[in-house]
Design a protein around this motif. Structure first.
Motif, PDB file in Angstrom:
ATOM      1  N   LYS A  18      22.894  20.214  22.420  1.00 60.60           N
ATOM      2  CA  LYS A  18      22.478  19.749  23.744  1.00 60.60           C
ATOM      3  C   LYS A  18      22.295  20.949  24.671  1.00 60.60           C
ATOM      4  CE  LYS A  18      24.271  16.950  27.563  1.00 60.60           C
ATOM      5  NZ  LYS A  18      25.342  16.031  27.986  1.00 60.60           N
ATOM      6  N   SER A  76      21.363  15.844  30.699  1.00 57.63           N
ATOM      7  CA  SER A  76      22.685  16.215  31.219  1.00 57.63           C
ATOM      8  C   SER A  76      23.570  14.990  31.407  1.00 57.63           C
ATOM      9  CB  SER A  76      22.550  16.948  32.552  1.00 57.63           C
ATOM     10  OG  SER A  76      21.904  18.185  32.360  1.00 57.63           O
ATOM     11  N   SER A  77      22.949  13.843  31.667  1.00 62.41           N
ATOM     12  CA  SER A  77      23.732  12.631  31.911  1.00 62.41           C
ATOM     13  C   SER A  77      24.241  11.987  30.620  1.00 62.41           C
ATOM     14  CB  SER A  77      22.900  11.611  32.697  1.00 62.41           C
ATOM     15  OG  SER A  77      21.906  11.033  31.873  1.00 62.41           O
ATOM     16  N   PRO A  79      26.522  11.562  27.693  1.00 66.26           N
ATOM     17  CA  PRO A  79      27.854  12.079  27.353  1.00 66.26           C
ATOM     18  C   PRO A  79      27.828  12.858  26.039  1.00 66.26           C
ATOM     19  CG  PRO A  79      27.937   9.730  27.874  1.00 66.26           C
ATOM     20  CD  PRO A  79      26.489  10.114  27.798  1.00 66.26           C
ATOM     21  N   GLU A  80      28.610  13.901  25.969  1.00 66.06           N
ATOM     22  CA  GLU A  80      28.628  14.753  24.778  1.00 66.06           C
ATOM     23  C   GLU A  80      28.981  13.948  23.526  1.00 66.06           C
ATOM     24  OE1 GLU A  80      27.589  18.140  23.026  1.00 66.06           O
ATOM     25  OE2 GLU A  80      27.612  17.934  25.188  1.00 66.06           O
ATOM     26  N   ASN A  81      29.880  12.959  23.644  1.00 62.09           N
ATOM     27  CA  ASN A  81      30.252  12.175  22.467  1.00 62.09           C
ATOM     28  C   ASN A  81      29.067  11.353  21.956  1.00 62.09           C
ATOM     29  OD1 ASN A  81      30.234  10.356  24.578  1.00 62.09           O
ATOM     30  ND2 ASN A  81      32.153   9.357  24.015  1.00 62.09           N
ATOM     31  N   LYS A  82      28.142  10.935  22.830  1.00 60.55           N
ATOM     32  CA  LYS A  82      26.943  10.223  22.396  1.00 60.55           C
ATOM     33  C   LYS A  82      26.033  11.163  21.612  1.00 60.55           C
ATOM     34  CE  LYS A  82      23.515   6.982  23.607  1.00 60.55           C
ATOM     35  NZ  LYS A  82      23.574   5.728  22.958  1.00 60.55           N
TER      36      LYS A  82
END
Length: 88
Positions: A18, A76-77, A79-82
């Motif tokens: 990301k 950016s919106s 979530p890192e886990n997604k």
């Protein structure tokens, strides 16, 4: 923006993170801002036809900047886990 998630997933499958995707978008924003500034600060008189082309180019670059900034905000919106879920 499902296509953005698909693009991000494909990017992740090719080992782009990301952060790397965002870095690439920030680079495109920087390049476009520099180009826009260069065009806007050029005070030479190119005649009516080229002035019209210059105005069109400015509008195009402004559109791309808005587009890239929108992508940055959207990515950016997420979530890192997604993002990590989509890697598997």
């Amino acid at each position: 923006m499902d296509w953005v998630e698909v693009l991000l997933k494909k990017s992740c499958e090719k080992t782009l993170t990301k952060g790397e995707v965002l870095h690439s978008l920030f680079h495109m924003i920087e390049v476009n801002e520099n180009t826009l500034n260069h065009i806007q600060l050029d005070s030479r008189d190119f005649g009516p036809e080229l002035e019209e082309l210059k105005a069109t180019e400015i509008k195009d670059i402004e559109f791309h900047l808005k587009y890239y900034r929108g992508l940055v905000n959207y990515i950016s919106s997420i979530p890192e886990n997604k993002v990590l879920e989509n890697r598997t």
